[in-house]
Design an enzyme around this catalytic site. Structure first.
Site, mmCIF file in Angstrom:
data_model
loop_
_atom_site.group_PDB
_atom_site.id
_atom_site.type_symbol
_atom_site.label_atom_id
_atom_site.label_comp_id
_atom_site.label_asym_id
_atom_site.label_seq_id
_atom_site.Cartn_x
_atom_site.Cartn_y
_atom_site.Cartn_z
ATOM 1 N N HIS B 112 40.840 35.852 48.321
ATOM 2 C CA HIS B 112 42.261 35.755 47.961
ATOM 3 C C HIS B 112 43.070 35.048 49.043
ATOM 4 O O HIS B 112 44.287 34.937 48.933
ATOM 5 C CB HIS B 112 42.861 37.140 47.697
ATOM 6 C CG HIS B 112 42.273 37.833 46.513
ATOM 7 N ND1 HIS B 112 42.262 37.265 45.255
ATOM 8 C CD2 HIS B 112 41.667 39.037 46.374
ATOM 9 C CE1 HIS B 112 41.660 38.097 44.400
ATOM 10 N NE2 HIS B 112 41.273 39.179 45.062
ATOM 11 N N ASP B 151 33.401 37.669 41.366
ATOM 12 C CA ASP B 151 34.199 38.871 41.625
ATOM 13 C C ASP B 151 35.043 39.142 40.381
ATOM 14 O O ASP B 151 35.385 38.232 39.632
ATOM 15 C CB ASP B 151 35.107 38.602 42.829
ATOM 16 C CG ASP B 151 35.823 39.838 43.331
ATOM 17 O OD1 ASP B 151 35.376 40.391 44.344
ATOM 18 O OD2 ASP B 151 36.826 40.245 42.709
ATOM 19 N N HIS B 153 38.059 39.992 40.265
ATOM 20 C CA HIS B 153 39.399 39.433 40.440
ATOM 21 C C HIS B 153 39.293 37.921 40.538
ATOM 22 O O HIS B 153 38.342 37.393 41.118
ATOM 23 C CB HIS B 153 40.033 39.975 41.718
ATOM 24 C CG HIS B 153 40.145 41.465 41.750
ATOM 25 N ND1 HIS B 153 39.113 42.263 42.195
ATOM 26 C CD2 HIS B 153 41.145 42.295 41.376
ATOM 27 C CE1 HIS B 153 39.484 43.534 42.101
ATOM 28 N NE2 HIS B 153 40.710 43.584 41.600
ATOM 29 N N ASP B 240 32.766 44.106 41.761
ATOM 30 C CA ASP B 240 33.694 45.043 41.147
ATOM 31 C C ASP B 240 33.747 44.894 39.626
ATOM 32 O O ASP B 240 34.607 45.470 38.978
ATOM 33 C CB ASP B 240 35.080 44.915 41.765
ATOM 34 C CG ASP B 240 35.429 43.491 42.111
ATOM 35 O OD1 ASP B 240 34.662 42.582 41.735
ATOM 36 O OD2 ASP B 240 36.466 43.260 42.758
#
Lengths: 567, 436
Positions: B112, B151, B153, B240
């Site tokens: 991120h 991931d 996200h 995740d």
């Protein structure tokens, strides 16, 4: 007085140590097929005309079962493993009587699949029918909860005589290594038991009635009685004898590279001041990687009897051995022959050595003397390069915390301690040959010929305990101790440190340590908050404590004297 | 005896003494059980699997990628230097041919972190994959790289860093941004005007199972990768998507992750997120290592794994099919789309607001890119933060053409010091970083 005896692959060395230092030393050839006779002969020679009643301590290092392991000549034992999810447990098969059974624990020791008791009993009957007397039981994560292994023993007890449990050997994680360790202990048990009981009986009959201690690969000792629970710990104690021998003359301010130049190999190790470096996992023997704690030692196939050849215009030494040097009537040129040509050998037939080296010299267009010098230098360089690789390996060990990463110690030896028959000659040559490697002065240790027997004599009792506490589950297990008890939910790291220290103390004394001189240290301690959701549910605490490998109290490295009334 | 089919390197850096805060999901405990599982399985003892000690990256390594405000030390901790260093170690070992593949199991993660860094976003401060990739490009001359971000996200930071780079294919598979942080990663984000189509987003609906993931990999990721022909494939391996993850809503399993790894054949995997520290990480990470090494993983499963509970409804399947179809269409039409994007002459600009959730900072950005068919284009970023920092960052891309170099230097030379607290020049041609 103390007796130290090291039965090496080529020679068996023994020393008798008194308050004033070494009183007597002997060296006899090892007959590996009749090791008992060799050991008894060495002891007889050592103690001839001496008062046996004055001996207060006997420490033996033998590689009794090493060859059996390497050559896969071990007796069949039953191995029962409960793996659960992960790698297929068939991958870790050892021997014919290897059984994968149901039952699984997770990484915190919680049961995720129960044992199948009927299945276990049926395997027990099968082992009994095949007259298999020893077995090992191992479950994945048993170091976090030994319940499955304990229950497996209960079920198997009617069918087999001796059963070893994986969790008793080490608190370290590694299911495959735990399987190997348990297997080796079970397989070595009968021969170990017979051998040492025979030695014990024999010595007793001769009036030597003190408890016999055995050297372990971690440089520590344990008494014969405790060794019945860990018989595989006698395997590969040879290199640790050399390290302990070097330790007896190490400088506490320096980092030493230890070189034990033997007949077939040179064993290498590192001392940080008075502390030998411990291997991160456990010894490897043949194809078996184990959890048996050991000093970090490495061997290179360059020794006095290693074969010298010429390949593509270069001198190649070892790694094989085809007997003794030509100077002693052997078939091929060895490093020892080079020493003979250089006039650095007192024994042997120099002319035989010369004739052999001359043959090689001709191929390279050198004089015999030049050739001998080159062979010797090549051997020294090979050893130093191998040492550099070992140091690189030690320095590139992974680390798991920011602290270790930034504070990480870099090993850089500032002296070389040389042991073994040709220690004096090698030390002198290592000191003068030109290499890019800077290790400081090379020094032959005192009584280099029998330094490993001296190392045995002076090694203290060591042990280790790993404690794992989970305050959410309220359990505390101490592996290797068959110790498990409930824990308060508010237990702290300090509480666990105290428990670990106490357990090490008790264990060391049980294995023969002197209670007055225990040097206990904590080698690992960590504490993690366990957070589930956004709440702390407990702490996961891990502590490892040990009695440091080292020399017994009262020995003075500088004078070589032993000042202790009880010895 | 077990033997890895592919020589596989692992860096394990669980940072047992570092955390954002004691109860934060990204805390000391995060890789504890993974390490337990990896050690207990004996994975590091397998012939052909080697454990490597992480390097520590340098400030220069970070400055190749980021504009850190006011500097790299201020926005990082020692842990970040080691975490990125772990990725770098794996990258070096692959390119030195010491290993065929490698996996950096490190924390803290990085995907991120954007090009401009004022603080932490989504537990990330510096982009550890990008720092590794740009080190490998500067040192080994690697050119075309593909990053597949798995991931849960959206990998918005990596997307931002490679938005204008036609030589870096960035594909992110993630839970639909309408339902999860950071709220981006839709199909219409497909790269800047100089790199149309080299950013591909595959937003998947919540509750997507193994079947849906693997379908997307097979029907969208692999065909695009195949056509792009990268020299290196990097997997931003966030874990995740697991059915037990506490902060996401997907239904992926350890078996699924292992299969994905097998299909993707990434040269390098770098751990990203994954916060089911007990129920998922130990099994998923072990599965990825086994799959990378080419070892049978069929006996691996979570203790509570029940495949019957992880079956995908038909509606989800239809949605995923559509996403893959649209992504492939976009990829096929990337050249036409380029023209449509270049509506103005010379350059394009965009204004953005970026929120740093971890550090509670609001950033305002104004970005200008020079249109260029010969290189990634000169890039100019004005950025101010709610903490009062106001900087100008100029980026000269790796293979910049002379016109872009001239443009960037002019921006740097004419940057008014009075208007900005700092002016940075990230000159990738000369591999230098200037501050005025």
């Amino acid at each position: 007085m103390i007796i130290g005896l090291d039965a090496g692959g080529t020679h068996t060395d023994a020393v008798l140590l008194g308050a004033e230092g070494i009183l007597h030393k002997v060296k006899v050839p090892t007959d590996s097929e009749h090791l008992f006779d060799t050991v008894m002969a060495a002891l007889d020679t050592l103690m001839a005309d001496r008062d046996k009643a004055e001996v207060a301590r006997i420490v033996l290092s033998t590689t009794l079962a090493t060859n059996m392991v390497v050559q896969n000549r071990l007796p069949e034992v039953g191995v029962l493993v409960a793996g659960g999810p992960g790698l297929n447990p068939e991958c870790f098969r050892v021997g014919e009587e290897y059984h994968v059974v149901s039952g699984a624990l997770d990484h915190r020791g919680r049961e995720i699949e129960p044992l199948d008791e009927l299945e276990l009993a049926s395997i027990g009957r099968e082992l009994q029918a095949k007259n298999i007397r020893c077995a090992g039981v191992v479950s994945k994560f048993s170091v976090r909860n030994p319940a499955h292994e304990l229950r497996m023993v209960e079920i198997l007890t009617p069918y087999v005589e001796t059963i070893f449990m994986g969790h008793t050997f080490s608190g370290a994680l590694s299911f495959p290594r735990r399987i190997n360790t348990t297997y080796l202990n079970a397989a070595v048990y009968p021969i170990h038991k017979n051998f040492f009981e025979a030695v014990n009986r024999s010595l007793k009959a001769q009036g030597l009635s003190v408890p016999i201690r055995i050297l372990k690969p971690d440089g520590g000792t344990m008494d014969i009685k405790s060794s019945q629970g860990y018989p595989a710990q006698t395997i590969l104690s040879g290199p640790s004898a050399s390290v302990m021998g070097a330790l007896a003359s190490a400088d506490s301010e320096k980092t030493s590279l230890v070189l034990d130049v033997g007949g077939t190999t040179t064993d290498m190790a590192i001392l940080l001041g008075n502390s030998p470096i411990i291997a991160p996992h456990g010894i490897e023997l043949g194809q078996h990687k184990t959890l048996i704690r050991a000093l970090h030692t490495e061997s290179i196939g360059v020794g006095g009897d290693s074969v010298v050849r010429i390949a593509e215009g270069e001198i190649v030494i070892g790694p094989d051995r085809q007997g003794v040097a030509m100077a002693f009537g052997g078939p091929v040129v060895t490093t020892t022959d080079a020493l003979a040509v250089l006039g650095q050998l007192d024994a042997g037939d120099k002319d035989l050595a010369k004739a052999g080296v001359a043959g090689l010299a001709e191929q390279l267009g050198l004089t015999t003397h030049e050739m001998a010098g080159k062979i010797f230098d090549t051997a020294c360089r090979r050893i130093l390069l191998a040492a550099a690789e070992m140091i690189e390996t030690i320095n590139s060990r992974p680390v798991y915390t920011v602290h270790e990463m930034y504070e990480g110690l870099k090993v850089q030896p500032d002296q070389i301690l040389v042991l073994g028959g040709p220690a004096k000659q090698f030390a002198a040559r290592l000191d003068v040959i030109e290499t890019e490697l800077e290790y400081g002065a090379a020094i032959p240790v005192p009584v280099w010929q029998v330094a490993n027997a001296k190392g045995c004599a002076l090694a203290r009792t060591t042990c280790e305990v790993t404690v794992y506490a989970d305050t959410a589950r309220r359990v505390l297990t101490a592996q290797g101790e068959e110790f498990q008890h409930s824990l308060s939910a508010t237990a702290t790291l300090e509480d666990v440190l105290e428990i670990a220290t106490d357990l090490v103390k008790v264990k060391a004394i049980r294995q023969g340590a002197n209670p007055e001189y225990l040097q206990i240290e904590i080698t690992e301690q960590s504490e993690f908050n366990m957070v589930r959701g956004f709440h702390t549910t407990g702490k996961n605490i891990r502590v490892r404590a040990q009695v440091k490998p080292g020399l017994i109290h009262g020995y003075d490295c500088e004078t070589g004297q032993l000042n202790r009334p009880d010895l | 005896m077990l033997r890895a089919k592919n020589t596989t390197g692992l860096v394990f850096f669980p940072a047992f003494d570092w955390a954002i805060s004691p109860t934060h999901p990204e805390r000391e405990e995060r890789l504890l059980y993974t390490q337990d599982q990896v050690l207990e399985e004996g994975l590091l003892d397998i012939d052909g699997i080697v454990e490597l000690k992480p390097d520590i990256v340098t400030v220069e390594d970070i400055n190749r990628v980021h504009f850190c405000v006011p500097d790299a030390e201020a926005v990082t901790t020692e842990s970040h230097f080691i975490s990125a260093g772990g990725a770098k170690t794996i990258g070096k070992a692959v390119l030195d041919k010491k290993i065929e593949r490698g996996f950096a199991l490190v924390r803290p993660p990085g995907h991120h972190a954007n090009r401009v860094v004022h603080g932490a976003r989504g537990f990330c401060n510096i982009n550890i994959e990008a720092v590794m990739i740009e080190y490998l490009r500067a040192t080994y001359g690697v050119d075309r790289v593909a990053i597949v971000d798995t991931d849960c996200h959206h990998g918005d930071g990596t997307q931002d860093i490679y938005w204008h780079d036609p030589d870096t294919l960035f594909i992110s598979i993630h839970q639909d941004g309408r339902t999860l942080y950071p709220g981006s990663g839709f199909l219409n984000e497909f790269g800047g005007p100089n790199a149309v189509g080299t950013t591909i987003n595959l937003p998947l609906p919540p509750e997507t199972c193994d079947e849906g993931f693997l379908y997307a990999v097979e029907h969208a990721v692999l065909p695009i990768l195949d056509e792009f022909q990268p020299e290196l494939i990097i997997n931003s391996a966030g874990q995740d998507n697991h059915y037990s993850d506490p902060i996401t809503n997907m239904s992926f399993s350890a078996q699924g992750y292992a299969r994905l790894t097998e299909m993707l054949k990434a040269d390098i995997a770098v751990l990203e997120g994954g916060y089911s520290i007990e129920g998922a990480l130990p099994y998923v990470n072990a599965g990825i290592i086994m799959a990378m090494a080419g070892i049978d993983y069929s006996y691996l499963r979570e203790p509570d794994y029940n495949p019957d509970h992880l079956r995908q409804p038909a509606s989800i399947k239809a949605e995923i099919d559509k996403v893959c179809e649209d992504a492939l269409k976009l990829w096929a039409n990337r050249h036409e789309l380029t023209q449509a994007l270049r509506s103005r002459d010379g350059s394009d600009s965009r204004s953005r607001q970026i929120f740093y959730d971890t550090d509670n900072i609001l950033e305002n950005q104004y970005e200008t890119i020079r249109f260029c068919d010969d290189c990634a284009g000169a890039l100019r970023i004005e950025s101010s933060s709610s903490y009062g920092a106001n900087i100008l960052g100029i980026h000269i891309p790796r293979k910049a053409c002379q016109a872009c170099i001239d443009q960037a230097n002019e921006w740097f030379d004419h940057g008014e010091y009075g208007n900005f607290s700092q002016i940075f020049l990230q000159d990738r041609v000369k591999d230098r970083y200037l501050i005025k």
